[in-house]
Design a protein around this motif. Structure first.
Motif, mmCIF file in Angstrom:
data_model
loop_
_atom_site.group_PDB
_atom_site.id
_atom_site.type_symbol
_atom_site.label_atom_id
_atom_site.label_comp_id
_atom_site.label_asym_id
_atom_site.label_seq_id
_atom_site.Cartn_x
_atom_site.Cartn_y
_atom_site.Cartn_z
ATOM 1 N N UNK A 130 -5.787 -2.341 -6.924
ATOM 2 C CA UNK A 130 -5.863 -0.877 -6.855
ATOM 3 C C UNK A 130 -4.891 -0.349 -5.811
ATOM 4 N N UNK A 131 -4.792 -1.035 -4.678
ATOM 5 C CA UNK A 131 -3.823 -0.635 -3.653
ATOM 6 C C UNK A 131 -2.401 -0.703 -4.210
ATOM 7 N N UNK A 178 -8.884 11.795 5.124
ATOM 8 C CA UNK A 178 -9.244 10.598 4.367
ATOM 9 C C UNK A 178 -9.019 10.880 2.889
ATOM 10 N N UNK A 179 -8.226 10.054 2.262
ATOM 11 C CA UNK A 179 -7.897 10.253 0.857
ATOM 12 C C UNK A 179 -8.181 8.969 0.072
ATOM 13 N N UNK A 180 -7.705 8.902 -1.157
ATOM 14 C CA UNK A 180 -8.006 7.769 -2.026
ATOM 15 C C UNK A 180 -7.587 6.445 -1.402
ATOM 16 N N UNK A 181 -6.420 6.402 -0.754
ATOM 17 C CA UNK A 181 -5.954 5.168 -0.120
ATOM 18 C C UNK A 181 -6.956 4.664 0.900
ATOM 19 N N UNK A 182 -7.472 5.550 1.733
ATOM 20 C CA UNK A 182 -8.426 5.166 2.770
ATOM 21 C C UNK A 182 -9.770 4.750 2.164
ATOM 22 N N UNK A 226 0.830 -1.206 0.000
ATOM 23 C CA UNK A 226 0.000 0.000 0.000
ATOM 24 C C UNK A 226 0.864 1.255 0.000
ATOM 25 N N UNK A 227 0.249 2.364 -0.366
ATOM 26 C CA UNK A 227 0.968 3.640 -0.463
ATOM 27 C C UNK A 227 1.511 4.065 0.898
ATOM 28 N N UNK A 259 -4.940 -1.197 5.272
ATOM 29 C CA UNK A 259 -5.101 -1.938 4.021
ATOM 30 C C UNK A 259 -3.962 -2.901 3.767
ATOM 31 N N UNK A 260 -2.767 -2.543 4.240
ATOM 32 C CA UNK A 260 -1.596 -3.393 4.044
ATOM 33 C C UNK A 260 -1.541 -4.578 4.987
#
Length: 269
Positions: free
Chosen positions: A145-146, A206-210, A80-81, A90-91
């Motif tokens: 996507x991640x 909160x951004x795209x990753x979240x 993940x980013x 997410x990771x």
């Protein structure tokens, strides 16, 4: 071995004292026996699918006697980013694998011991095999996507690292302005992809990753097929990641060549 997300809880503690045996494990562990404790060499278990692809690698234990290692029946989590002002889980999340034939390999130093096994789907009225396959497909789209987002963010960070110090050393006013515009454009894009500002003690941006993780987590831990809303969210998130990738290419195409020329002209290292 039946595919399972595990069971919750271990029952109540007896108020009258005495000993009560624990429940049987909801996910069957792998078991192996060592005559003596292993004091050197790496011990691990590797899970491979029917095509020989590595699915997951798990640290093993080295105790004398019977050792038990439980695999959560999931693949390795995605990359993940990174570089944000707050962590993202997410990771640490991964899709559960599909039913099929697998092999577990116990590696003890240079020695290997293999055992074939089969994972089976337990049909129920609430979770069919078709729904399991749909769940896996949806989870893998978000997994990818991640990974894609991590690549984009890493690329931005690499460009920032490459040019930040060089731009600070430029003397030509036009070159300085161009360099600052380039760095600003990169940071503006990065700030839409991951949290970059700590707006409170909880760093609650909160951004795209979240946004990816929110849907990804819900799908991975739910024994049901993805909902129409979740599928629509995946399409929207895919478009956002694709747009971010195109924007990164656009920014680099617009600025990078001229910045390189300015740096070379002023002989900045």
């Amino acid at each position: 071995i039946t595919l399972s997300t595990g069971s919750f809880g271990n029952g109540g503690f007896p108020s009258t004292g005495g000993w009560v045996a624990p429940n049987a494990p909801s996910i069957k562990p792998f078991q192996y026996y060592f005559k003596d404790r292993i004091n050197s060499g790496t011990i691990k278990l590797e899970i491979h699918d029917e095509q020989g692809k590595l699915v997951q690698s798990i640290p093993g234990t080295n105790r004398k006697g019977i050792n038990r290692v439980t695999w959560a029946q999931r693949i390795a989590p995605p990359k993940t980013a990174t570089g944000a002002t707050k962590p993202d889980n997410g990771g640490a999340i991964a899709p559960q694998v599909l039913p099929g034939n697998y092999t577990v390999t116990l590696k003890v130093g240079k020695d290997e011991y293999k055992k074939a096994f089969r994972l089976v789907h337990e049909e129920s009225s609430s979770f069919s095999l078709a729904e399991r396959k749909a769940q896996y497909a949806a989870a893998m789209k978000l997994y990818n996507l991640h990974t894609s987002l991590a690549t984009i963010v890493a690329g931005i960070a690499d460009k920032q690292k490459t040019y930040k110090d060089a731009v600070a050393k430029l003397k030509n006013k036009k070159s300085i302005a161009l360099g600052n515009d380039y760095l600003t454009a990169l940071e503006t894009l990065r700030a839409t992809l991951i949290p970059t500002k700590q707006t409170s003690m909880f760093a609650d941006e909160t951004r795209l990753r979240e946004d990816i993780t929110q849907v990804y987590q819900a799908i991975c831990f739910n024994e049901a097929g993805p909902s129409n809303l979740q599928l629509e969210s995946i399409n929207t998130l895919s478009s956002r990641v694709e747009a971010a990738e195109k924007k990164a290419v656009e920014i680099n195409s617009l600025y990078e060549a001229n910045i390189k020329k300015a740096i070379e002209k002023e002989k900045i290292k």
